[in-house]
Design an enzyme around this catalytic site. Structure first.
Site, PDB file in Angstrom:
ATOM      1  N   HIS A 118     -79.712  16.194  18.019  1.00  0.00           N
ATOM      2  CA  HIS A 118     -79.994  16.635  19.376  1.00  0.00           C
ATOM      3  C   HIS A 118     -80.133  15.432  20.323  1.00  0.00           C
ATOM      4  O   HIS A 118     -79.658  14.345  20.010  1.00  0.00           O
ATOM      5  CB  HIS A 118     -81.190  17.577  19.400  1.00  0.00           C
ATOM      6  CG  HIS A 118     -81.097  18.628  18.339  1.00  0.00           C
ATOM      7  ND1 HIS A 118     -80.185  19.669  18.392  1.00  0.00           N
ATOM      8  CD2 HIS A 118     -81.745  18.758  17.148  1.00  0.00           C
ATOM      9  CE1 HIS A 118     -80.300  20.412  17.294  1.00  0.00           C
ATOM     10  NE2 HIS A 118     -81.230  19.882  16.518  1.00  0.00           N
ATOM     11  N   GLU A 155     -88.065  17.988  18.471  1.00  0.00           N
ATOM     12  CA  GLU A 155     -87.220  17.523  17.379  1.00  0.00           C
ATOM     13  C   GLU A 155     -86.416  16.296  17.803  1.00  0.00           C
ATOM     14  O   GLU A 155     -86.236  15.354  17.027  1.00  0.00           O
ATOM     15  CB  GLU A 155     -86.281  18.638  16.940  1.00  0.00           C
ATOM     16  CG  GLU A 155     -85.353  18.260  15.792  1.00  0.00           C
ATOM     17  CD  GLU A 155     -84.379  19.350  15.427  1.00  0.00           C
ATOM     18  OE1 GLU A 155     -83.564  19.129  14.499  1.00  0.00           O
ATOM     19  OE2 GLU A 155     -84.408  20.435  16.050  1.00  0.00           O
ATOM     20  N   HIS A 210     -82.814  15.582  11.102  1.00  0.00           N
ATOM     21  CA  HIS A 210     -83.304  16.737  11.859  1.00  0.00           C
ATOM     22  C   HIS A 210     -84.730  17.094  11.445  1.00  0.00           C
ATOM     23  O   HIS A 210     -85.243  16.632  10.417  1.00  0.00           O
ATOM     24  CB  HIS A 210     -82.406  17.951  11.614  1.00  0.00           C
ATOM     25  CG  HIS A 210     -81.065  17.867  12.266  1.00  0.00           C
ATOM     26  ND1 HIS A 210     -80.793  18.412  13.489  1.00  0.00           N
ATOM     27  CD2 HIS A 210     -79.919  17.274  11.842  1.00  0.00           C
ATOM     28  CE1 HIS A 210     -79.529  18.165  13.820  1.00  0.00           C
ATOM     29  NE2 HIS A 210     -78.977  17.483  12.830  1.00  0.00           N
ATOM     30  N   GLU A 291     -83.284  18.036   6.829  1.00  0.00           N
ATOM     31  CA  GLU A 291     -84.330  18.701   7.605  1.00  0.00           C
ATOM     32  C   GLU A 291     -85.654  18.201   7.040  1.00  0.00           C
ATOM     33  O   GLU A 291     -86.118  18.639   5.997  1.00  0.00           O
ATOM     34  CB  GLU A 291     -84.219  20.223   7.452  1.00  0.00           C
ATOM     35  CG  GLU A 291     -82.914  20.820   7.936  1.00  0.00           C
ATOM     36  CD  GLU A 291     -82.861  20.984   9.448  1.00  0.00           C
ATOM     37  OE1 GLU A 291     -83.799  20.524  10.135  1.00  0.00           O
ATOM     38  OE2 GLU A 291     -81.884  21.566   9.943  1.00  0.00           O
TER      39      GLU A 291
END
Length: 328
Positions: A118, A155, A210, A291
């Site tokens: 992101h 995030e 992430h 993650e």
């Protein structure tokens, strides 16, 4: 180990009782002090500085600000309510396992792409990030805003901090580290550009970092590996096997460095294989996603907002990449 078995001389009952008490008290005291010392959301929906001259970014929009100093957040990127960080681990923080051995530390001549998931500026660019891009077997959004903790720690801020810390470790071992974005562009890049970064940099390997936005009741980390996709512009056949080897190394090294358990809402022991992520479908170099925890879970959120834990996360990522590049 104990020595050979021998029979001790007989002692009185009073002497034996005194000995037991004297032995138990220090053990209990030591145990109490030991306890006190411990302590696409994600791609599906979704700081330590490097050595001078080591930062390499795949793209930068003209006129956009350069990357902020290590450990900082780009101006205006973090929503109001971001918690103040503390370096004191909480009692819920899992105890990291002791790694069996440090991986070899010479990565001279190797190139690694780190992909911070992101972008802190994505919130201000909905039109750009919602544009559909071709990922071979489907079309998906260019990028997403990612998830955040209940307190507002995003995030995008998490991934930049951890990847910067990992970069410092890897450059110290001699690697050239390339970022897909370093807070140096207003939004993105799109998932197809992130996938191309490995080939553009002539990299040996890539990892996308992430934080997940899973169910609040779920906790733990998992690694996402590419399924074989041969469709449209995608053909990742050559990277599937080495990416799976990287995924196993990353799962094991991250778990050893952080003590974070495998995600209890992903079925296969902290591993997931997917065909719907452009960053994996279109990659030409071995690549996986991690993650690092579930930011919607209160216990994971406490860990992920702790800079000491984020340093451990960076250590696990750097150690896995080092092992991958030096054991084949």
């Amino acid at each position: 180990m104990t020595g050979p078995t021998s029979r001790p001389p007989r002692r009185s009952a009073l002497l034996r009782a005194t000995t037991v008490v004297a032995a138990v008290v220090p053990l209990c005291t030591a145990g109490w002090f030991g306890w006190r010392a411990l302590d696409d959301s994600g791609p599906a929906g979704a700081s330590a500085a490097a050595s001078p001259g080591a930062v390499v970014s795949t793209s930068q929009a003209p006129g956009t600000p350069m990357a902020p100093p290590a450990g900082s957040t780009p101006t205006g990127a973090t929503p109001t309510g971001t918690p103040t960080e503390t370096s004191t681990p909480t009692a819920e923080t899992p105890t990291p396992e002791t790694p069996t051995a440090a991986p070899p530390a010479d990565l001279t001549g190797r190139t690694i792409v780190l992909d911070p998931g992101h972008n802190p500026g994505n919130f201000a660019h909905p039109t750009e990030i919602n544009r559909q891009v071709d990922i071979g077997n489907a079309h998906k959004e260019c990028d997403t805003t990612g998830t955040e903790t209940d307190a507002g720690y995003t995030e995008a801020d998490y991934t930049l901090d951890v990847t910067r810390r990992a970069r410092a470790l890897l450059t110290a071992r001699g690697a050239k580290v390339v970022f897909t974005q370093d807070g140096d562009r207003p939004w993105g890049p799109c998932v197809d550009e992130r996938a191309r970064a490995g080939a553009d940099a002539h990299a040996d390997v890539a990892v996308s970092v992430h934080g997940d936005g899973g169910p609040a009741s779920g906790s733990g980390f998992h690694v996402i590996m590419p399924a074989r996709v041969v469709a449209g512009k995608a053909d990742n056949s050559a990277i599937v096997e080495p990416s799976h080897r990287l995924g196993l190394l990353l799962r094991d090294r991250f778990h050893a460095a952080t003590g974070e358990p495998y995600a209890d809402y992903v079925a296969d022991e902290g591993l997931d294989t997917r065909s719907d992520l452009g960053g994996l479908n279109l990659s030409a170099v071995p690549k996986v996603f991690i993650e690092c925890g579930n930011m919607r879970n209160s216990a994971d959120a406490r860990r992920m907002t702790d800079p000491q834990w984020r340093q451990q996360a960076a250590q696990g990522i750097a150690d896995a990449l080092t092992a991958f590049l030096t054991t084949h």
